[in-house]
Enzyme design. Structure first.
Site, PDB file in Angstrom:
ATOM      1  N   LYS A 237       0.823  -1.213   0.000  1.00 28.85           N
ATOM      2  CA  LYS A 237       0.000   0.000   0.000  1.00 28.85           C
ATOM      3  C   LYS A 237       0.856   1.262   0.000  1.00 28.85           C
ATOM      4  CE  LYS A 237      -4.218  -1.827   2.111  1.00 28.85           C
ATOM      5  NZ  LYS A 237      -5.147  -1.730   3.259  1.00 28.85           N
ATOM      6  N   ARG A 238       1.994   1.192   0.675  1.00 30.03           N
ATOM      7  CA  ARG A 238       2.822   2.392   0.741  1.00 30.03           C
ATOM      8  C   ARG A 238       3.430   2.742  -0.618  1.00 30.03           C
ATOM      9  NH1 ARG A 238       8.414   1.150   1.507  1.00 30.03           N
ATOM     10  NH2 ARG A 238       8.758  -1.087   1.753  1.00 30.03           N
TER      11      ARG A 238
END
Length: 462
Positions: A237-238
């Site tokens: 997600k990052r």
């Protein structure tokens, strides 16, 4: 006939890695006048949710990846899987195994200690055990020979059957495992080409052996490399590995996202931007790189901006309609609204930008940007605005040239820099300092609305 499939597991959203695989499979089917099948692999009953199913369907629809068959749901095919498991048992290609978890754990630890690859030792392989509450069903993998995967992306991959163990194909409760359900589905649905991530390479020889035991025709396989973050780590997600619907919410065009994703692992010379028809003409799964690609959010944003530039103002207004609605702004397609979009189009990187860059036209100014007011509204600003209002009120032919002439006359009359006139005017008519050229902005607002906003600003700035 060419038949491809996309088989997401509904334990989460449709992420960009899955979207790229789906697009590769969709392209391959469409290029060959074939069929594209959507299959929901929902046998993980504890983690699968209807919300995730809907997120996948929404993502496919938004991306425009239409499917010819499906969605099929594996949970609706349990009787078929049990039938195939029974056939494998009857033909001697599978067997019941009663080995406990404790025995299997101890066996693996001993194998590791001896420097061996952990795998089932075949203790129950020839015992002829009957079905019982504590037994699993294992596939009787061949003990000799090799499995050759003629991979469309990676070339030939050879795996010795000696490296493979007798995998479990049904749990004690009778629920089939992944490698069994996939094989049965691919066989029953006539899948001719399996395009998927290379994290599945270890599953492929096992699935090939089961297909051979069932007398099924083997599909062609193409294992595409993973998408990594810019730091070389697995995409998370990052890095931007979010739901494709989040990219919709952030104002990305679906065609921009697909254009960017297809280029993660495939290229055609130095060309960066492709129409869908060009991709159908040029893309070949055999040309996909064997090496992983790095996801670059800045490059995706650039592609999106370039795709926006390629749209006509009317097309861009149409594609932005959902975003205007989300912002509570009612916009109809008129010559004026299209002209506004054309005016701000070059400034927009996302469809959200289309809304923020044009709302000064569609919405009355309800407040003024405090930082802009502090910077540009100074003693003497009221006199400057009063002068300009007087000059603009006398303009009979409301054109950008005539507006520019009035602004320049005001600059000269007050002996100030151009910005000291233009920026207060922008704040008065748009609420801030971010707008197209002042003459174009006022021209498209029209005489009456411009003077109304300037007078309101003059009253507010005193």
């Amino acid at each position: 006939m060419t038949v491809t499939r996309f088989p997401p597991s509904p334990t989460g959203y449709l992420h960009i890695g899955g979207a790229r695989t789906a697009f590769y499979s969709w392209l391959h089917a469409r290029q060959n006048n074939g069929r594209f099948v959507l299959r929901i692999e929902d046998t993980d009953l504890e983690r699968s949710t209807q919300e995730s199913v809907q997120a996948i369907l929404d993502g496919m629809q938004w991306l425009g990846l239409d499917y010819d068959e499906g969605p099929y749901y594996q949970t609706q095919r349990f009787d078929r899987y049990k039938e195939v498991i029974a056939d494998l048992l009857a033909a001697g290609h599978a067997y019941h195994c009663e080995c406990s978890k404790e025995r299997l754990d101890a066996m693996r630890e001993e194998q590791k200690a001896n420097g061996l690859k952990p795998k089932y030792d075949g203790r129950c392989r020839e015992l002829g055990l009957a079905d019982a509450d504590n037994t699993v069903v294992r596939f009787k993998n061949p003990l000799t020979g090799d499995v050759v995967i003629e991979d469309m992306v990676k070339g030939n991959i050879v795996i010795s059957n000696h490296e493979l163990d007798d995998l479990v194909i049904a749990r004690p409760d009778g629920v089939p495992t992944y490698n069994l359900t996939v094989v049965v589905d691919d066989m029953d649905m006539g899948i001719t080409h399996v395009i998927r991530g290379d994290d599945h390479i270890n599953n492929t020889p096992r699935q090939i052996n089961i297909l051979r035991a069932l007398g099924a025709e083997l599909p062609r396989y193409g294992h595409v490399p993973m998408i990594l973050g810019q730091d070389g780590a697995r995409l998370s997600k990052r890095h931007g590995a979010v739901s494709v619907m989040q990219y919709r919410d952030e104002g990305y065009l679906p065609e921009a996202l697909l254009n960017y994703l297809v280029r993660l692992g495939w290229s055609h010379g130095d060309q960066e931007l492709f129409t869908q028809q060009e991709l159908l003409d040029l893309f070949r799964i055999e040309d996909v790189s064997r090496a992983p690609s790095a996801f670059n959010p800045e490059k995706l944003l650039w592609v999106n901006q370039e795709k926006i530039k390629q749209l006509s103002a009317a097309e861009l207004l149409d594609k932005s309609a959902w975003y205007f609605k989300q912002a509570g702004i009612q916009v109809e397609e008129t010559a004026e609204s299209v002209a506004v979009i054309d005016l701000i189009k070059e400034r927009c990187k996302t469809l959200l930008d289309v809304v923020t860059q044009s709302q000064w036209y569609f919405c009355a100014v309800s407040e003024y940007d405090a930082a802009a007011v502090k910077k540009w509204i100074k003693p003497g600003t009221s006199e400057i605005l009063s002068t300009l209002i007087g000059k603009l009120a006398d303009v009979s032919d409301w054109t950008a040239d005539n507006i520019q002439h009035c602004v320049q006359q005001t600059v000269d009359a007050h002996e100030v820099g151009f910005a000291k006139v233009a920026q207060p005017v922008r704040i008065a008519v748009t609420g801030g300092t971010n707008s197209p050229s002042i003459d174009a902005t006022l021209a498209i607002l029209g005489s009456a609305e411009t003077l109304k906003r300037l007078r309101a600003g003059l009253a507010a700035f005193v």
